[in-house]
Every structure is written in structure tokens, then in C-alpha cells.
Design a protein around this motif. Structure first.
Motif, PDB file in Angstrom:
ATOM      1  N   GLN A   1       0.850  -1.200   0.000  1.00  0.00           N
ATOM      2  CA  GLN A   1       0.000   0.000   0.000  1.00  0.00           C
ATOM      3  C   GLN A   1       0.884   1.249   0.000  1.00  0.00           C
ATOM      4  OE1 GLN A   1      -2.534   0.247   3.429  1.00  0.00           O
ATOM      5  NE2 GLN A   1      -3.511   2.154   2.758  1.00  0.00           N
ATOM      6  N   VAL A   2       0.610   2.158  -0.930  1.00  0.00           N
ATOM      7  CA  VAL A   2       1.384   3.389  -1.027  1.00  0.00           C
ATOM      8  C   VAL A   2       0.953   4.354   0.066  1.00  0.00           C
ATOM      9  CG1 VAL A   2       1.778   5.423  -2.439  1.00  0.00           C
ATOM     10  CG2 VAL A   2       1.780   3.155  -3.496  1.00  0.00           C
ATOM     11  N   GLN A   3       1.942   4.885   0.771  1.00  0.00           N
ATOM     12  CA  GLN A   3       1.656   5.873   1.811  1.00  0.00           C
ATOM     13  C   GLN A   3       2.745   6.923   1.875  1.00  0.00           C
ATOM     14  OE1 GLN A   3       0.962   3.657   5.577  1.00  0.00           O
ATOM     15  NE2 GLN A   3      -0.984   4.747   5.651  1.00  0.00           N
ATOM     16  N   LEU A   4       2.312   8.147   2.149  1.00  0.00           N
ATOM     17  CA  LEU A   4       3.204   9.242   2.532  1.00  0.00           C
ATOM     18  C   LEU A   4       2.625   9.806   3.816  1.00  0.00           C
ATOM     19  CD1 LEU A   4       3.807  11.184  -0.811  1.00  0.00           C
ATOM     20  CD2 LEU A   4       5.511   9.888   0.480  1.00  0.00           C
ATOM     21  N   VAL A   5       3.431   9.849   4.853  1.00  0.00           N
ATOM     22  CA  VAL A   5       2.941  10.314   6.144  1.00  0.00           C
ATOM     23  C   VAL A   5       3.824  11.454   6.625  1.00  0.00           C
ATOM     24  CG1 VAL A   5       2.417   9.694   8.516  1.00  0.00           C
ATOM     25  CG2 VAL A   5       2.074   8.006   6.695  1.00  0.00           C
ATOM     26  N   GLU A   6       3.198  12.642   6.714  1.00  0.00           N
ATOM     27  CA  GLU A   6       3.924  13.814   7.210  1.00  0.00           C
ATOM     28  C   GLU A   6       3.805  13.919   8.727  1.00  0.00           C
ATOM     29  OE1 GLU A   6       1.765  15.344   3.385  1.00  0.00           O
ATOM     30  OE2 GLU A   6       1.343  14.029   5.084  1.00  0.00           O
ATOM     31  N   SER A   7       4.800  14.537   9.321  1.00  0.00           N
ATOM     32  CA  SER A   7       4.771  14.821  10.756  1.00  0.00           C
ATOM     33  C   SER A   7       5.688  16.004  11.030  1.00  0.00           C
ATOM     34  CB  SER A   7       5.217  13.602  11.573  1.00  0.00           C
ATOM     35  OG  SER A   7       6.555  13.262  11.267  1.00  0.00           O
ATOM     36  N   GLY A   8       5.606  16.515  12.248  1.00  0.00           N
ATOM     37  CA  GLY A   8       6.499  17.588  12.651  1.00  0.00           C
ATOM     38  C   GLY A   8       5.867  18.959  12.731  1.00  0.00           C
ATOM     39  N   GLY A   9       4.613  19.063  12.315  1.00  0.00           N
ATOM     40  CA  GLY A   9       3.942  20.353  12.403  1.00  0.00           C
ATOM     41  C   GLY A   9       3.611  20.710  13.844  1.00  0.00           C
ATOM     42  N   GLY A  10       3.149  21.935  14.012  1.00  0.00           N
ATOM     43  CA  GLY A  10       2.784  22.380  15.344  1.00  0.00           C
ATOM     44  C   GLY A  10       2.693  23.881  15.423  1.00  0.00           C
ATOM     45  N   LEU A  11       2.626  24.383  16.649  1.00  0.00           N
ATOM     46  CA  LEU A  11       2.554  25.821  16.905  1.00  0.00           C
ATOM     47  C   LEU A  11       3.958  26.327  17.237  1.00  0.00           C
ATOM     48  CD1 LEU A  11       0.973  28.450  17.502  1.00  0.00           C
ATOM     49  CD2 LEU A  11       0.663  27.585  19.842  1.00  0.00           C
ATOM     50  N   VAL A  12       4.360  27.395  16.577  1.00  0.00           N
ATOM     51  CA  VAL A  12       5.685  27.965  16.804  1.00  0.00           C
ATOM     52  C   VAL A  12       5.575  29.482  16.749  1.00  0.00           C
ATOM     53  CG1 VAL A  12       6.302  27.828  14.355  1.00  0.00           C
ATOM     54  CG2 VAL A  12       8.114  27.849  16.076  1.00  0.00           C
ATOM     55  N   GLN A  13       6.413  30.140  17.511  1.00  0.00           N
ATOM     56  CA  GLN A  13       6.413  31.604  17.508  1.00  0.00           C
ATOM     57  C   GLN A  13       7.116  32.137  16.265  1.00  0.00           C
ATOM     58  OE1 GLN A  13       8.128  32.953  21.204  1.00  0.00           O
ATOM     59  NE2 GLN A  13       6.194  32.685  22.306  1.00  0.00           N
ATOM     60  N   PRO A  14       6.778  33.345  15.844  1.00  0.00           N
ATOM     61  CA  PRO A  14       7.510  33.962  14.729  1.00  0.00           C
ATOM     62  C   PRO A  14       9.016  33.977  15.015  1.00  0.00           C
ATOM     63  CG  PRO A  14       5.552  35.217  15.226  1.00  0.00           C
ATOM     64  CD  PRO A  14       5.666  34.181  16.309  1.00  0.00           C
ATOM     65  N   GLY A  15       9.781  33.638  13.981  1.00  0.00           N
ATOM     66  CA  GLY A  15      11.233  33.535  14.133  1.00  0.00           C
ATOM     67  C   GLY A  15      11.709  32.162  14.523  1.00  0.00           C
ATOM     68  N   GLY A  16      10.784  31.288  14.867  1.00  0.00           N
ATOM     69  CA  GLY A  16      11.142  29.944  15.295  1.00  0.00           C
ATOM     70  C   GLY A  16      11.396  28.996  14.134  1.00  0.00           C
ATOM     71  N   SER A  17      11.644  27.738  14.493  1.00  0.00           N
ATOM     72  CA  SER A  17      11.978  26.708  13.508  1.00  0.00           C
ATOM     73  C   SER A  17      11.144  25.454  13.727  1.00  0.00           C
ATOM     74  CB  SER A  17      13.456  26.335  13.625  1.00  0.00           C
ATOM     75  OG  SER A  17      14.299  27.433  13.385  1.00  0.00           O
ATOM     76  N   LEU A  18      10.956  24.729  12.652  1.00  0.00           N
ATOM     77  CA  LEU A  18      10.332  23.414  12.695  1.00  0.00           C
ATOM     78  C   LEU A  18      10.966  22.562  11.611  1.00  0.00           C
ATOM     79  CD1 LEU A  18       6.458  24.051  12.988  1.00  0.00           C
ATOM     80  CD2 LEU A  18       7.924  22.984  14.715  1.00  0.00           C
ATOM     81  N   ARG A  19      10.965  21.255  11.821  1.00  0.00           N
ATOM     82  CA  ARG A  19      11.393  20.334  10.779  1.00  0.00           C
ATOM     83  C   ARG A  19      10.269  19.351  10.503  1.00  0.00           C
ATOM     84  NH1 ARG A  19      16.392  16.079   9.951  1.00  0.00           N
ATOM     85  NH2 ARG A  19      15.221  14.770  11.403  1.00  0.00           N
ATOM     86  N   LEU A  20       9.805  19.371   9.278  1.00  0.00           N
ATOM     87  CA  LEU A  20       8.769  18.445   8.849  1.00  0.00           C
ATOM     88  C   LEU A  20       9.413  17.196   8.253  1.00  0.00           C
ATOM     89  CD1 LEU A  20       6.286  20.903   7.085  1.00  0.00           C
ATOM     90  CD2 LEU A  20       6.506  20.350   9.527  1.00  0.00           C
ATOM     91  N   SER A  21       8.763  16.069   8.478  1.00  0.00           N
ATOM     92  CA  SER A  21       9.218  14.803   7.904  1.00  0.00           C
ATOM     93  C   SER A  21       8.111  14.209   7.052  1.00  0.00           C
ATOM     94  CB  SER A  21       9.600  13.817   9.008  1.00  0.00           C
ATOM     95  OG  SER A  21      10.666  14.299   9.798  1.00  0.00           O
ATOM     96  N   CYS A  22       8.520  13.419   6.075  1.00  0.00           N
ATOM     97  CA  CYS A  22       7.573  12.734   5.193  1.00  0.00           C
ATOM     98  C   CYS A  22       8.107  11.325   4.973  1.00  0.00           C
ATOM     99  CB  CYS A  22       7.456  13.492   3.874  1.00  0.00           C
ATOM    100  SG  CYS A  22       6.516  12.639   2.599  1.00  0.00           S
ATOM    101  N   VAL A  23       7.450  10.358   5.573  1.00  0.00           N
ATOM    102  CA  VAL A  23       7.899   8.962   5.474  1.00  0.00           C
ATOM    103  C   VAL A  23       7.102   8.247   4.403  1.00  0.00           C
ATOM    104  CG1 VAL A  23       8.198   6.780   6.684  1.00  0.00           C
ATOM    105  CG2 VAL A  23       8.569   8.937   7.898  1.00  0.00           C
ATOM    106  N   ALA A  24       7.807   7.628   3.476  1.00  0.00           N
ATOM    107  CA  ALA A  24       7.176   6.944   2.347  1.00  0.00           C
ATOM    108  C   ALA A  24       7.208   5.435   2.527  1.00  0.00           C
ATOM    109  CB  ALA A  24       7.879   7.323   1.060  1.00  0.00           C
ATOM    110  N   SER A  25       6.201   4.791   1.995  1.00  0.00           N
ATOM    111  CA  SER A  25       6.181   3.335   1.984  1.00  0.00           C
ATOM    112  C   SER A  25       5.346   2.858   0.799  1.00  0.00           C
ATOM    113  CB  SER A  25       5.603   2.779   3.291  1.00  0.00           C
ATOM    114  OG  SER A  25       4.286   3.227   3.505  1.00  0.00           O
ATOM    115  N   GLY A  26       5.649   1.648   0.338  1.00  0.00           N
ATOM    116  CA  GLY A  26       4.856   1.052  -0.730  1.00  0.00           C
ATOM    117  C   GLY A  26       5.330   1.376  -2.135  1.00  0.00           C
ATOM    118  N   PHE A  27       6.433   2.132  -2.252  1.00  0.00           N
ATOM    119  CA  PHE A  27       6.991   2.430  -3.564  1.00  0.00           C
ATOM    120  C   PHE A  27       8.480   2.740  -3.410  1.00  0.00           C
ATOM    121  CE2 PHE A  27       7.265   7.109  -3.256  1.00  0.00           C
ATOM    122  CZ  PHE A  27       6.424   7.371  -2.187  1.00  0.00           C
TER     123      PHE A  27
END
Length: 115
Positions: free
Chosen positions: A1-27
Motif C-alpha cells: 500500500q502506497v503511503q506518505l505520512v507527514e509529521s512535525g507540524g505544530g505551533l511555533v512563535q515567529p522567528g522559530g523553527s520546525l522540521r517536517l518529515s515525510c515517510v514513504a512506503s509502498g513504492f
């Protein structure tokens, strides 16, 4: 089964940082170009960044110099490192993998930039 699953979002203050991830499977992740898109409330989905099979990277002008796209084919994972975040970066972020006639999307991860 093909899947892309994002994670890492959230609430952050202006000037801050976040790292998003995208895990793939099935291809075969390494054979696909990877892109990040975002959709802000009331707006159309827009392209943010892309990375090709060979590792070339591309960015929308609005995020150039602040966001970095990368991939780890050994872990079937893509990343979007976001720095110096602004309120206008608030959106649901989606990863997309594509090659030839195949085009896969994740379900999105929400990023809110607010004080």
C-alpha cells in the motif's frame, strides 16, 4: 500500500523553527521527485520546495533562504527544515512524490506561526 505520512507540524512563535518529515512506503522512494506544498486557510495550495532524484533542490521565492528540503533515500524519508518562520507560513503542509504518471500525496501536517 502506497503511503506518505507527514509529521512535525505544530505551533511555533515567529522567528522559530520546525522540521517536517515525510515517510514513504509502498513504492521506491529514491526513484521519485519529492515536493512540499502548503495550503493556507482560504487560499489555494502552493508549491514550496522540491528535490529531484539526483538531489537538485528548488524553492519558491517566498521561502528561499529560510527553508531547506532534503531526503534520506535509505530511510524513505523527506524533510523540510523551516527557519525564521513568519505568520504567513501558517498552513497545512503536504508532501508529494511523483514520477512519470504516478503522483502520491500525504495527508498533511499543520503549521501555525503565531505569538
Amino acid at each position: 500500500q502506497v503511503q506518505l505520512v507527514e509529521s512535525g507540524g505544530g505551533l511555533v512563535q515567529p522567528g522559530g523553527s520546525l522540521r517536517l518529515s515525510c515517510v514513504a512506503s509502498g513504492f521506491t522512494f529514491g526513484s521519485f521527485s519529492l515536493r512540499w506544498y502548503r495550503q493556507a486557510p482560504g487560499k489555494e495550495r502552493e508549491w514550496v520546495a522540491g528535490i529531484g532524484i539526483g538531489g537538485n533542490t528548488y524553492y519558491a521565492d517566498s521561502v528561499k533562504g529560510r527553508f531547506t528540503i532534503s531526503r534520506d533515500n535509505g530511510k524513505n524519508t523527506g524533510f523540510l527544515q523551516m527557519k525564521s518562520l513568519k505568520p504567513e507560513d501558517t498552513a497545512v503542509y503536504y508532501c508529494n512524490a511523483s514520477t512519470g504518471g504516478r503522483d502520491y500525496w500525504g495527508q498533511g501536517t499543520k503549521v501555525t506561526v503565531s505569538s
